[in-house]
Design a protein around this motif. Structure first.
Motif, PDB file in Angstrom:
ATOM      1  N   THR A 100       0.848  -1.195   0.000  1.00  0.00           N
ATOM      2  CA  THR A 100       0.000   0.000   0.000  1.00  0.00           C
ATOM      3  C   THR A 100       0.893   1.259   0.000  1.00  0.00           C
ATOM      4  OG1 THR A 100      -1.725  -1.243   1.119  1.00  0.00           O
ATOM      5  CG2 THR A 100      -1.903   1.134   1.230  1.00  0.00           C
ATOM      6  N   PRO A 102       2.132   4.016   1.572  1.00  0.00           N
ATOM      7  CA  PRO A 102       3.340   4.349   2.347  1.00  0.00           C
ATOM      8  C   PRO A 102       4.460   3.327   2.152  1.00  0.00           C
ATOM      9  CG  PRO A 102       1.391   4.720   3.661  1.00  0.00           C
ATOM     10  CD  PRO A 102       0.932   3.989   2.414  1.00  0.00           C
ATOM     11  N   CYS A 103       4.134   2.038   2.104  1.00  0.00           N
ATOM     12  CA  CYS A 103       5.177   1.024   1.883  1.00  0.00           C
ATOM     13  C   CYS A 103       5.717   1.121   0.457  1.00  0.00           C
ATOM     14  CB  CYS A 103       4.627  -0.372   2.175  1.00  0.00           C
ATOM     15  SG  CYS A 103       4.581  -0.759   3.946  1.00  0.00           S
ATOM     16  N   CYS A 139      -2.489  -2.367   3.713  1.00  0.00           N
ATOM     17  CA  CYS A 139      -1.803  -1.799   4.879  1.00  0.00           C
ATOM     18  C   CYS A 139      -1.876  -2.694   6.110  1.00  0.00           C
ATOM     19  CB  CYS A 139      -2.400  -0.431   5.206  1.00  0.00           C
ATOM     20  SG  CYS A 139      -1.641   0.345   6.630  1.00  0.00           S
ATOM     21  N   GLY A 141      -0.778  -1.605   8.999  1.00  0.00           N
ATOM     22  CA  GLY A 141      -0.909  -0.734  10.162  1.00  0.00           C
ATOM     23  C   GLY A 141       0.423  -0.406  10.821  1.00  0.00           C
ATOM     24  N   ALA A 142       1.524  -0.580  10.108  1.00  0.00           N
ATOM     25  CA  ALA A 142       2.837  -0.236  10.666  1.00  0.00           C
ATOM     26  C   ALA A 142       3.556   0.706   9.717  1.00  0.00           C
ATOM     27  CB  ALA A 142       3.659  -1.498  10.905  1.00  0.00           C
ATOM     28  N   CYS A 143       2.793   1.602   9.044  1.00  0.00           N
ATOM     29  CA  CYS A 143       3.329   2.438   7.973  1.00  0.00           C
ATOM     30  C   CYS A 143       4.523   3.275   8.410  1.00  0.00           C
ATOM     31  CB  CYS A 143       2.256   3.385   7.454  1.00  0.00           C
ATOM     32  SG  CYS A 143       0.591   2.736   7.470  1.00  0.00           S
ATOM     33  N   VAL A 148       7.044  -3.008   5.099  1.00  0.00           N
ATOM     34  CA  VAL A 148       6.785  -4.012   6.135  1.00  0.00           C
ATOM     35  C   VAL A 148       6.403  -5.340   5.504  1.00  0.00           C
ATOM     36  CG1 VAL A 148       5.303  -4.565   8.102  1.00  0.00           C
ATOM     37  CG2 VAL A 148       5.958  -2.199   7.681  1.00  0.00           C
TER      38      VAL A 148
HETATM   39  S1  FES Z   1       1.124   0.997   4.082  1.00  0.00           S
HETATM   40 FE1  FES Z   1       2.375  -0.713   4.610  1.00  0.00          FE
HETATM   41  S2  FES Z   1       2.013  -0.906   6.744  1.00  0.00           S
HETATM   42 FE2  FES Z   1       0.708   0.729   6.171  1.00  0.00          FE
END
Ligand code: FES
Length: 222
Positions: A100, A102-103, A139, A141-143, A148
């Protein structure tokens, strides 16, 4: 390599909790008021999946339905809705790679490439020896520590290509590293270390530096 869907899996003929898991299930069911036992369906499916090598055969869903006095279709609906339930076998090391935004911005393409190159399989596939499965997920939840990967129950964070390859090597050797940031980040603090709150606020300083002050005497009769 293999790509197994629920429709082409060899299903076991039966399933039942072992004694320890049956006791755990009864403890969980007892937490709910009479007539609301169906509320225990998620934890019971989780126990069933852990007992059955990290995937849920239909017999396990039927067994849970019987324990909770639910129609089997109601249990199938739950198990097919939540992505943490696997309806087909997965590898000993189940890699769920977050891609997602951010990753992705922090290099998840490189992480995916390292996995597929190193293992010789694509997303959704399992290695021939049954050791690794790759899945792309949303996601985790560790963005803040992106990118991750979740491996079984644990998160590995701040990955890049070489760190991902080292993670695979460690799992293949049966010795996964400590979970969390592979870059040594303190939980979700900035990469260079905490910038604020490096010491307790003055009014709470006694909690670390001096004995706690004595409590005032209680009024008589209290
Ligand atoms: S986008 Fe990868 S942990 Fe939230």
């Amino acid at each position: 390599m293999s790509v197994a869907g629920a429709h082409d899996v060899v299903q076991p003929a039966s399933f039942a909790f072992d004694a320890a898991n049956l006791a755990r299930a009864k403890t969980i069911i007892a937490r709910y008021p009479e007539g609301r036992q169906a509320s225990a369906v998620l934890p019971l499916l989780d126990i069933a999946q852990r007992q059955h090598h990290n995937w849920l055969p239909r017999a396990a869903m039927d067994y849970v339905a019987g324990l909770l006095d639910m129609a089997p279709i109601r249990v199938y609906e739950v198990a097919t809705f939540y992505t943490m339930f696997n309806l087909a076998p997965v590898g000993r090391w189940f890699f769920q790679i977050c891609t997602t935004t951010p990753c992705w911005l922090r290099g998840s393409d490189e992480v995916v490439a390292a996995c597929t190159r190193k293992l010789g399989i694509g997303i959704g596939e399992t290695t021939q020896d049954g050791k690794f499965t790759l899945r792309e997920v949303e996601c985790l939840g560790a963005c803040v520590n992106a990118p991750v990967i979740q491996v079984n129950d644990d998160f590995f964070e701040d990955l890049d290509g070489p760190a991902t390859e080292r993670l695979i090597d460690a799992c293949a050797a049966g010795q996964p590293p400590a979970k969390g940031s592979v870059a040594g980040r303190q939980t979700s603090a900035p990469a260079g270390g905490p910038q604020v709150l490096k010491a307790p606020p003055a009014r709470y300083a006694w909690t670390l530096e001096t004995p706690k002050p004595a409590e005032p005497p209680k009024p008589a009769g209290a």
